[in-house]
Structure formats: structure tokens, C-alpha cells
Design an enzyme around this catalytic site. Structure first.
Site, PDB file in Angstrom:
ATOM      1  NE  ARG A 165      44.208   5.638 -13.887  1.00 50.55           N
ATOM      2  CZ  ARG A 165      43.892   5.734 -13.053  1.00 50.55           C
ATOM      3  NH1 ARG A 165      42.785   6.821 -13.090  1.00 50.55           N
ATOM      4  NH2 ARG A 165      44.925   5.505 -11.770  1.00 50.55           N
TER       5      ARG A 165
ATOM      6  CB  ALA B  44      43.581  -2.591 -10.177  1.00 50.16           C
TER       7      ALA B  44
ATOM      8  CD  GLN C  52      49.207   7.959 -13.652  1.00 50.29           C
ATOM      9  OE1 GLN C  52      49.842   8.662 -13.710  1.00 50.29           O
ATOM     10  NE2 GLN C  52      49.120   6.863 -14.136  1.00 50.29           N
TER      11      GLN C  52
ATOM     12  CG  ASP D 220      47.426  -0.982 -10.531  1.00 46.27           C
ATOM     13  OD1 ASP D 220      48.256  -0.568 -10.007  1.00 46.27           O
ATOM     14  OD2 ASP D 220      47.299  -0.958 -11.332  1.00 46.27           O
TER      15      ASP D 220
ATOM     16  CG  ASN E 267      49.554   1.681  -6.303  1.00 40.80           C
ATOM     17  OD1 ASN E 267      48.645   1.305  -7.386  1.00 40.80           O
ATOM     18  ND2 ASN E 267      49.803   2.459  -5.817  1.00 40.80           N
ATOM     19  CE  LYS E 268      51.115   4.228 -12.573  1.00 44.23           C
ATOM     20  NZ  LYS E 268      51.772   3.965 -13.738  1.00 44.23           N
TER      21      LYS E 268
END
Ligand code: MRU
Length: 349
Positions: free
Chosen positions: A46, A48, A196, A237, A247-248
Site C-alpha cells: 500500500r 501510492a 496505518q 495519492d 490523501n488518506k
């Protein structure tokens, strides 16, 4: 990174299974494209840039047993594999970037024998991996220029070695600043739902001997208000031509909080994370994940059966909330629509 996140080993892709960290450091070997697709889908690999490398290696896996005797049938096999891998995850543009690079390589070398063409594709995938390492180091060096001695830095998700081939994007900046003796203090958001930040970022930073403090995502406002934060530094990402950055999930809230508290907000990403075809972040496809990721915590149900859920895996931070974007080609500031044109020019040369 104490161990390489992703490598090519004897016709297989070797990956650190990130779903098991930090409890277990285990490698998995993907010997066919289906296993690789699944590894991307379930986040064994995982982040990007790492997804981009995995996709390129996935193409090699997918065509290595192709029985094609000429380019036109090889092309059919290749395009089938690329189409399949493109369905694994939708948001990180590095995936599509990696796939397109592989397609271009094949088309450019269509006059080669099929055996040599397969070798050329493997060498392209290995180049993608090598280039990512160089990019990480360059982003780290540029970004560390912005870090002052004793800075308290908040980060989100994992944009470290596990998300790349080397030492990361946002975390690369922190590793470099630490190496320069800047005695930084890092705050890592746990990053619900898949943790994460807690599982991977805290692990990486601790291993590197960096002062890291873990917090739940909803503690960030309080942290800024009470202890103080000097900078927010995150990865991305997909970044649109106007600087809007996906992004996340949870990154956007941090950017809003940072603006209120007058804290600079930095995004660190390689050129492979930019999607210049998209005018704004509104066009970025956002992955929706399974509701069990919200109704459960570490495999244990925490919500009533049948409850409705909202599960976007990413959000988009509007460019106006971003202080600067750090890339391997330098630091880009506003107006992004103008400055990012220079980046586009450099990388398309
Ligand atoms: O769902 P994930 O874990 O793949 O999401 C990863 C992120 O959002 C990272 O912050 C991003 O990819 C930057 S990685 C250098």
C-alpha cells in the site's frame, strides 16, 4: 527502511505483508498477477508509490508466461493484464502511471522478440523501483530544508518506507531532518479505520530512533491547541493540476485545523503522484471500502449489525489550505495552477 518493502526475486514479487505489522514481519511471494492484484486490494502492499511499483511488477508477472509468438498477440495479453491491475484500487494515480509506463515500454519495443520484450519489461519495472528510491532521497533533502531544530511535526497515515521503495515521502523529510540532527518531535495520527499511522508510521519512526508520540485522529485539534504543532507534513495519492491533493481520509480535517491554528501544512509527493489531466480535486476518484472496516476494530465488531456506514478511504485537501508541495524537483508554492506547470514541463521532457 529496515527491510525492502517490495522486490523482484526469481520470477516473483516479494512484499512485506503490511497487514501483519507491527506484530509480525512476514514476506509474501506473489507468483501470479491474481495474487499481486489481491495484495494491492487488501493493502498487503500500500501507499501510492509502492502501489505504482507493484503494478509495474504485476505486469511482468502477468505476461511472463504469455505464449504469444508475435507483438499483436502479446499486446492483447499485455492490455488484458493492465486492464485487470487497473481495477485493484482507484485513487492512487501512481498505479495507473506505473501501468502506462509499462504499456509505453512494450509499444516502443514492439520490434523485439517476445523473449527480449519480456526482459525489457522487467528492466522497466526495476527502473521504476530504482527511480523511486532516488525520488525519496531528493524529496527528503528538499523537505528537510523547511524543518527547524526542535520542530513538533504532525503526520497522518503512513507515507514512509513501507509506502515507497526507500524511506518515504512525508516520512522521508522527517528521516532526513532527524539525520541532520534537528531533534524533531513527531506526532503520528493513528489513522482510522486501518490504523496505518499506529501500526506502520509509529513502527518506522521508533525503529529509526525518532521521538514519536501516537494519538487518535480526533485528538489533533486538542494537540494543536494545547501542546502546539509547528508543521503538518503528509503524503498524497493523487494531486490535480490546481494542487488539490487526495490523501488518506482525515487529511482534509487536519488541513482545516492547521489553517485555524496558523500551522503550515505541507504535502510531500513524487511527480508520479500528479495527475495533470485533472483540473481539480473534484475529479479525483475516491475509493469506498467495505463497511466492515468501520463497523469493526481490529477484527472485533464495535457497531450494531445492519448499521449504515460511510467509508471513503481518502479525502481531498483543497489547494488553498496547502502551504507548499514538496517534490523531487523542488518545493512548489502558490499559485499552484501556475507553478505546477513548471513541474509538468520538467517531468514530461
Ligand atoms: O490506503 P493506503 O494505506 O494505501 O493510503 C496511503 C496514503 O494515503 C498515504 O498517505 C499516501 O499513499 C502517501 S504514500 C507515500
Amino acid at each position: 527502511m529496515p527491510v525492502p518493502t517490495i522486490e523482484w526475486k526469481n520470477r516473483k514479487v516479494r512484499i512485506v505483508d503490511q497487514t501483519l505489522l507491527p506484530g509480525k514481519l512476514k514476506f509474501i511471494y506473489c507468483s501470479d498477477v491474481k495474487a499481486l492484484w489481491r495484495a494491492i486490494k487488501i493493502l498487503q502492499v500500500r501507499g501510492a508509490p509502492a502501489i505504482g511499483i507493484a503494478a509495474a511488477m504485476g505486469v511482468v508477472l502477468g505476461v511472463q508466461d504469455s505464449k504469444a509468438k508475435n507483438f499483436s498477440s502479446f499486446k492483447r495479453d499485455l492490455n488484458k493484464v493492465i486492464k485487470y491491475l487497473a481495477t485493484s484500487r482507484p485513487t492512487a494515480v501512481n498505479l495507473f502511471w506505473g501501468l502506462e509506463r509499462m504499456r509505453r515500454k512494450a509499444y516502443k519495443n514492439k520490434r523485439l522478440s517476445i523473449t527480449r520484450l519480456k526482459k525489457a519489461l522487467l528492466s522497466e519495472a526495476l527502473d521504476i523501483l530504482k527511480e523511486d528510491k532516488v525520488r525519496c532521497r531528493r524529496m527528503g533533502a528538499y523537505g528537510a530544508r523547511l524543518v527547524r531544530k526542535g520542530d513538533r511535526i504532525l503526520t497522518h497515515c503512513n507515507a514512509g518506507g513501507l509506502a515507497t521503495a526507500d524511506y518515504g515521502t512525508a516520512l522521508g523529510v522527517l528521516f532526513r531532518a532527524h539525520k541532520e540532527g534537528k531533534r524533531i518531535k513527531v506526532y503520528a495520527d493513528e489513522t482510522r479505520p486501518l490504523l496505518q499511522g499506529a501500526r506502520l508510521t509509529a513502527w518506522e519512526l521508533k525503529n529509526a530512533g525518532i521521538d514519536v508520540t501516537l494519538l487518535c485522529d480526533d485528538m489533533a485539534a486538542s494537540l494543536m491547541n494545547t501542546r502546539g504543532v509547528d508543521k503538518v507534513i503528509v503524503g498524497a495519492d493523487r494531486i490535480a493540476a490546481n494542487g488539490d491533493a487526495a490523501n488518506k481520509i482525515g487529511t482534509y480535517s487536519l488541513a482545516v485545523l492547521a489553517r485555524y491554528h496558523r500551522i503550515p501544512f505541507y504535502v510531500v509527493a513524487p511527480s508520479s503522484t500528479f495527475d495533470f489531466d485533472l483540473r481539480s480535486g473534484k475529479e479525483i476518484p475516491i475509493e469506498e471500502r467495505g463497511s466492515e472496516e468501520v463497523t469493526q476494530f481490529a477484527g472485533v465488531r464495535t457497531a450494531p449489525k445492519g448499521v449504515k456506514t460511510y467509508c471513503p478511504a481518502f479525502d481531498v485537501t483543497p489547494a488553498e489550505l496547502i502551504t507548499a508541495i514538496i517534490t523531487e524537483e523542488g518545493i512548489f508554492r502558490k499559485p499552484f495552477t501556475k507553478t505546477l506547470k513548471k513541474l509538468k514541463k520538467v517531468v514530461s521532457c
